[in-house]
Write an enzyme that holds these catalytic residues in place. Structure first.
Site, short mmCIF file in Angstrom:
data_model
loop_
_atom_site.label_atom_id
_atom_site.label_comp_id
_atom_site.label_asym_id
_atom_site.label_seq_id
_atom_site.Cartn_x
_atom_site.Cartn_y
_atom_site.Cartn_z
N ASP A 139 0.77 -1.32 -0.06
CA ASP A 139 0.00 0.22 -0.07
C ASP A 139 0.71 1.18 0.09
OD1 ASP A 139 -3.00 1.08 0.44
OD2 ASP A 139 -1.97 1.97 2.10
N GLU A 163 1.18 -0.56 -5.23
CA GLU A 163 0.00 0.09 -5.49
C GLU A 163 0.57 1.74 -5.38
OE1 GLU A 163 -3.60 2.09 -3.63
OE2 GLU A 163 -1.48 2.01 -2.44
#
Length: 724
Positions: A445, A474
């Protein structure tokens, strides 16, 4: 005799194009050099290793045959390029020499043990610019090397000069004497009593007979047999090698995968009316969902964070600051009294439950990916143990995460500058813990909010110690950061696919990813995520979900679906590009039995099946855009390389797609048949037969086929190709 009677292709003799034997009394007809690239040549078993002597070519010096701008090269060769087991990658270089003598070039692949295992003859991909190209195919993971080898080609030089002089009737006997000398040199380098040596000896004998017709003497020197012999044992002078460059070769999952994302707490959750509260799903109920996911053909199951969630500043529904005790909070606000990144939320179960989940996924042929978010809730144990790992503002409070206008009051970002070594070792420990429990992929993330040097070190260590582990970035951020994260080691990357909706921008993006950034970034196409619901998806209804699924599954070797896609969940929170009643902040129970009415589950299943049967769709560097006369109709082809398959076969696919979710559109396609090894028929008759993998229909096409695509019916063709 015409001026073209003795024309021969001026290419390296080692390329071995076939020559047509001419009948007596007539000069040999000459074929033009083929437009398509020559096949890669795999040398006979070789044991050549890189030694101090062979490494001399690594010095940045200019050799006898100039070889410059070798690609792929990241940071002038300081960083390895990306490669995948079984995937061909292109090597290009600018190669030239003084004067008019002919030369050749080849890309050479060196395995991790230092052996030359493949030589691919390079072809001039940009005539006039001397940019040569070849393809190399590593066979197993590890750190490989490649370089370009160039040489003066005396046989091709003689072919070229003889063509000119024999057509002009100049120095005929001298031409053949020179040719015999060149072929004799080549013959003497061949093994004694070999078939190739005999072929050249016979050809030389004919060339020396001055009473034999000129065209027959020249045909003997340029026959198919002679060219094959020279391809096997080429004559090369002034051999020059470029510097060696590295390529990190990963297992195939780094390139190819069908991901399915879900929140484990939603799998099996339910509302207890008597208690007036939601009951969380568990890892056990999540394991029960795996059969449904596997039945659709997905091979990676991706879990959002499963760690304890903090209570301080806990978010309520739709990212509200007003939460109630029953709200589960965001799983990205990691850490509580129950533990941090190395713990499992008590509502979900135990490590024993997690191990059972991983085992069941493996039984069904799936790998487990875990979301890693390097951030903390205010209740994370690190806040007490390592307060220096966070940023303290001037008023004494710790800074929470912000991405204006978004605010994440429930999340504290790490400050990597205060104790970088301490943070590094702790994160490495945590990742290794999850690897020990069977996690083979990490979806990271927001990696772009952490130092690049941190990722470079971590990814290099994992490559050395756990090469099977794959990291997906990401990184929805600016191109330099996205590209650099890929270059320093992230195996895959989220990208801008979700926002590429118009035909021209999709065409440009497919080309960029397959031919420009492929040595740095492997894309993962996600039509939606738990954070992203674009206007196209909000407005286009079920057809939009089908269109984007088809494009994601065929446009990229790795694609992903967020749970609920089967139900065409497309209602956005007002003013935002994300779903209303977002699953990040609440439980979501779904009625999967209703998915059949949408037809999306069946489509996802079919797409994964088609991908499993077509190697071309599981490769990145093979896209060819086919123009159409309608801005709503997109068409591209994908063709695999022979060396990528076990049996040397070539897989060929054409994708045609209506991008408009509201209207039927038709178009005529300007189809490039050369990628399939054929060309348009002069009489307009079909050149290829295509089979639609989605509908089962078959068509016969020439180079200008017509299509009509209905978003509420047949919205696309995924066509396997057979040359007629």
């Amino acid at each position: 005799m015409t001026s073209n009677d003795f024309t021969q292709p001026a290419v390296p003799a080692s390329a071995a194009e076939a020559a047509t034997k001419a009948p007596a009394g007539k000069a040999p007809a000459v074929a033009k050099a083929p437009a398509k690239k020559p096949a890669a040549r795999k040398p006979r078993a070789t044991t050549r290793r890189t030694t101090k002597a062979t490494k001399a070519a690594e010095a940045p010096t200019l050799g006898r045959i100039p070889i410059v701008d070798v690609q792929p090269s990241l940071q002038n060769g300081a960083w390895p390029a990306k490669g995948t087991q079984g995937e061909a990658f292109p090597v290009t270089a600018t190669v030239f020499r003084e004067g008019h003598d002919q030369f050749g070039a080849a890309a050479v692949l060196v395995d991790p043990e230092g052996r030359e295992v493949q030589e691919s003859i390079m072809y001039d991909s940009h005539p006039g610019l001397n940019i040569y190209k070849g393809w190399l195919t590593p066979t197993h993971p590890g750190t490989w090397e490649f370089f370009v080898r160039a040489w003066s080609d005396p046989v091709a030089t003689w072919y070229h000069d003889a063509d000119i002089k024999l057509n002009a009737g100049q120095d005929t006997e001298l031409v053949f004497l020179e040719g015999a000398r060149v072929l004799t040199r080549a013959m003497e380098k061949m093994p004694a009593r070999s078939e190739e040596r005999k072929i050249l000896r016979d050809a030389i004998s004919v060339m020396k007979r001055d009473r034999v017709a000129i065209n027959l003497r020249f045909a003997a020197a340029t026959s198919e047999d002679v060219r094959r012999a020279l391809a096997t044992y080429p004559l090369r002078d002034l051999v020059t090698e470029s510097a060696r460059l590295k390529v990190n070769v990963d297992r195939e999952r780094a390139l190819v995968g069908s991901w399915y994302e879900f929140f484990p707490r939603s799998a099996g959750c339910y509302y207890d009316a008597a208690a007036e509260k939601w009951v969380s799903g568990t890892l056990k109920t999540a394991a029960e969902a795996l059969d449904r996911i596997a039945a659709m053909g997905f091979d990676v199951v991706y879990l959002t964070p499963i760690h304890p969630i903090g209570e301080t500043n806990k978010k309520g529904r739709n990212n509200s600051l007003d939460s109630i005790p029953e709200d589960p909070g965001s799983p990205y606000a990691i850490g509580s009294a129950d533990g941090g990144h190395d713990a499992i939320h008590p509502d979900l179960g135990t490590f024993e439950d997690f191990d059972a989940f991983v085992a069941r996924a493996r039984e069904l042929g799936m790998e487990v990916a875990l979301d890693i978010a390097l951030q903390c809730s205010p209740d994370h144990p690190w806040l007490k143990e390592h307060p220096e790992w966070f940023t303290t503002r001037v008023d004494g409070t710790i800074a929470y995460a912000e991405n204006p206008p978004k605010k994440y009051q429930d999340i504290y970002p790490l400050n990597f500058d205060n104790d970088p070594e301490g943070i590094y070792q702790e994160i490495k420990r945590i990742l290794k813990l999850w690897v020990s429990h069977g996690v083979t992929l990490f979806r990271v993330d927001n990696p772009h909010t952490k130092p690049v040097m941190f990722w470079k070190r971590l990814l290099e260590e994992f490559r050395a110690e756990h090469p099977e582990v794959i990291f997906l970035a990401e990184a929805f951020t600016k191109p330099p950061m996205l590209q650099t994260l890929g270059a320093v080691g992230f195996h895959q990357s989220y990208n801008y696919f979700a926002w590429r909706n118009e035909k021209k921008e999709i065409e440009d993006y497919l080309w960029e990813l397959s031919a420009e950034s492929d040595s740095r970034v492997r894309p993962a196409f996600w039509p939606t995520t738990h954070d992203i619901l674009t206007p196209y998806m909000q407005r286009g209804g079920v057809p939009a979900f089908k269109i984007r699924a088809i494009l994601a599954a065929t446009g990229s070797p790795t694609w992903g679906i967020y749970s609920g896609y089967e139900l065409a969940e497309n209602v956005a929170r007002p003013g935002a590009e994300e779903q209303i009643d977002n699953e990040k902040y609440e439980y979501k129970s779904r009625d999967w039995s209703s998915a059949e009415a949408f037809g999306i589950s069946d489509l996802l299943t079919k797409l994964n099946d088609v991908r499993s049967r077509h190697l071309a769709l599981r490769r990145l560097r093979n896209v060819r855009i086919n123009p159409t006369n309608n801005d709503n109709i997109l068409c591209f082809s994908k063709v695999s390389h022979p060396e990528e398959s076990a049996d040397g076969s070539v897989d060929m696919v054409i994708v045609v797609l209506n991008l408009n979710p509201f209207e039927t559109h038709s178009a005529t396609i300007d189809l490039d048949l050369s990628v399939f090894g054929t060309s348009a028929r002069w009489d307009g008759s079909p050149a290829i037969e295509v089979y639609d993998e989605l509908t089962g229909a078959s068509f016969r096409w020439n180079d200008r086929p017509y299509v009509n695509l209905d978003p509420n019916g047949t919205v696309a063709h995924i066509l396997s190709v057979k040359v007629l």
